[in-house]
Design an enzyme around this catalytic site. Structure first.
Site, mmCIF file in Angstrom:
data_model
loop_
_atom_site.group_PDB
_atom_site.id
_atom_site.type_symbol
_atom_site.label_atom_id
_atom_site.label_comp_id
_atom_site.label_asym_id
_atom_site.label_seq_id
_atom_site.Cartn_x
_atom_site.Cartn_y
_atom_site.Cartn_z
ATOM 1 C CB CYS A 12 5.617 28.868 -57.595
ATOM 2 S SG CYS A 12 7.186 29.409 -58.221
ATOM 3 N N GLY A 38 1.004 31.528 -61.055
ATOM 4 C CA GLY A 38 2.127 31.392 -61.976
ATOM 5 C C GLY A 38 1.663 31.010 -63.357
ATOM 6 C CG ASN A 114 5.211 29.860 -53.508
ATOM 7 O OD1 ASN A 114 5.621 30.792 -54.191
ATOM 8 N ND2 ASN A 114 4.133 29.956 -52.749
ATOM 9 N N GLY A 115 8.558 30.745 -53.343
ATOM 10 C CA GLY A 115 9.192 31.722 -52.467
ATOM 11 C C GLY A 115 10.492 32.239 -53.047
ATOM 12 C CE1 TYR A 255 -3.396 41.670 -58.452
ATOM 13 C CE2 TYR A 255 -1.279 40.640 -58.002
ATOM 14 C CZ TYR A 255 -2.211 41.098 -58.902
ATOM 15 O OH TYR A 255 -1.991 40.985 -60.242
#
Length: 483
Positions: A12, A38, A114-115, A255
């Site tokens: 996210c 996302g 996020n995670g 990335y």
């Protein structure tokens, strides 16, 4: 690159702002620059003098907010927003964040995450025993339910007590009627940064590129274990733990992050150039031209060309206007995604020995298709150079690799992969080369980086995932013993 091409996805992107008249619009603009994190869904919650307004939906940010009235319906001087990539089983509007909690004890609050939590199953079981019924199926809701069932008195105390029950990777943005709060896990797996607008508004978001998007100035990174509290009076720093050990995800540099972002003082673009230069030194080859797979590998390709002295050119282009489709994890869908989105510049590759630089190989589907595409366009030979080590192990902290079964690098040797993708040669960057390319973030043995997907050295216990990982190791051990 889009999910259907790479099959490797971050969870996210987060963006929050406090103290701006156009908070929701700025949040939208910031989230737009985080769309790469996302693409399944998006949402914004705004705060208008303590009253919350929420809009969320499935799809890209521009699709969710295509109706201008949606932005009009988000007044207020504070807002938090979220763009989501959903792992399997977590699709659906109920999992689109920010999530909203109407807390009986004191205050309503919204939450974005996020995670990935490594003890989510354990926590969910405990909360169900307390009579909690869940809104959704993702682990992002767990913190909100822990806060609501906490025995502590004030919101921050309940938040800190709840954060101390979580394990794994997590960056949170929360908003109550009178504050915005951010928290980062004790290892700092996911990036989270603080910025400031010229008018004094405070921003907390996933990457510095979002600060640049809205004209904010970078203040500093959120540190592991910190709780950042933003009110009308300004920003204060608290901690839910001081037992921290920085282990930021190295794949952010490889990335996930946008090349124009800066993570902990290190330019992502420059780090990727150094990765390309490092693999050029580790695995040199004679060739006529260096090309990169657009868009995430272009920085590494430039670095490879500069270090090797081989000419760099634009050998492939990415079609930016192909209609987006929802993730369908099938080989046919991924191949179709590549064929729609990537094209070869024949004048660059025809009759040439090519160095093809890419950032990673996940399943091998994309790489095999691209090598074939180049050879059909007349390339004499294609030498693939990967500007990161071999992906061999699952990630449990916020990337959707939770099994090695689909990782070609976990199941095949490098010579086998080379043959499978049809390349004339194949080489990966070493783990040491990766760490040196990024640069040491601290003087700890791991240099402040998590490289577990490459070397299996996880910086934390795996909790709910331990048994599955042990089974994976046993399977990999059998494979390695056979060679």
């Amino acid at each position: 690159m889009p999910n259907e091409i790479k099959g490797l996805n971050e969870e996210c992107g987060l963006f929050g702002i406090w103290g701006a008249d156009d908070a929701a619009q700025l949040t939208y603009d910031g989230l737009h620059s985080l769309q790469h994190r996302g693409q399944e869904g998006a949402g914004i919650v705004s705060n208008e003098d303590g009253q919350f307004h929420r809009q969320r939906g499935l799809g890209l940010l521009a699709e969710v907010f295509a109706d201008p009235q949606k932005m009009v319906s988000l007044p207020g001087t504070g807002a938090i927003g979220h763009v989501r990539y959903a792992t399997a089983g977590n699709h659906g509007i109920q999992n689109i964040q920010p999530m909203y909690f109407d807390e009986a004890k004191a205050d309503q609050f919204a939450l974005a995450h996020n995670g990935n939590l490594t003890n989510a199953n354990h926590l969910r079981h405990e909360l169900k025993q307390k009579g909690v019924s869940f809104q959704a199926t993702s682990d992002s809701e767990l913190l909100g339910e822990l806060i609501q069932t906490s025995s502590e008195t004030g919101f921050i105390d309940r938040l800190k007590a709840s954060l101390n029950q979580l394990r794994g990777g997590f960056a949170y943005l929360l908003m109550t009627s009178d504050m915005m709060v951010a928290a980062l896990d004790p290892n700092g797996f996911r990036p989270l940064v603080i910025g400031k607008m010229a008018n004094g508004a405070i921003i907390i978001c996933s990457e510095t590129c979002a600060l640049d998007q809205v004209g904010a100035t970078f203040v500093r990174d959120v540190e592991p274990g910190e709780v950042i509290i933003v009110t009308d009076e300004g920003m204060t720093v608290d901690h839910f733990t001081t037992d921290t050990h920085l282990s930021i995800c190295s794949m952010e540099y490889v990335y996930f992050a946008r090349p124009d972002s800066v993570i902990r003082g290190i330019s992502v673009h420059e780090a990727r150039k150094r990765m390309g230069a490092a693999i050029a030194k580790e695995a040199p080859v004679k060739a006529d031209v260096v090309i990169g797979v657009p868009n995430s590998s272009l920085s590494a390709a430039i670095g490879y060309a500069q270090a090797s002295g081989i000419h760099y050119d634009m050998g492939m282009i990415k079609n930016q206007y192909v209609a987006r489709t929802f993730i369908e994890p099938t080989q046919a869908k991924r191949v179709r995604g590549v064929s729609l989105k990537l094209s070869v510049v024949k004048s660059v590759v025809a009759g040439k020995d090519i160095v093809l630089v890419d950032d990673s190989i996940v399943r091998g589907t994309t790489s095999g298709y691209i090598v074939g595409l180049l050879k059909r366009a007349g390339a004499k030979s294609v030498h693939v150079r990967i500007a990161s080590p071999v992906l061999k192990f699952p990630c449990y902290y916020g990337i959707d690799i939770q099994t090695t079964k689909e990782l070609i690098g976990a199941n095949h040797s490098v010579p086998e992969i080379c043959q499978m993708i049809g390349a004339d040669s194949l080489a990966y960057l070493s783990v040491d080369g990766l760490v040196k390319s990024i640069g040491a973030l601290n003087d700890q043995p791991n240099h402040g980086l998590c490289t577990a997907y490459f070397d299996g050295k996880y910086p934390t216990p795996l909790y709910d995932y331990q048994a599955g990982f042990d089974a994976e190791v046993a399977r990999l051990g059998l494979y390695e013993g056979a060679n």
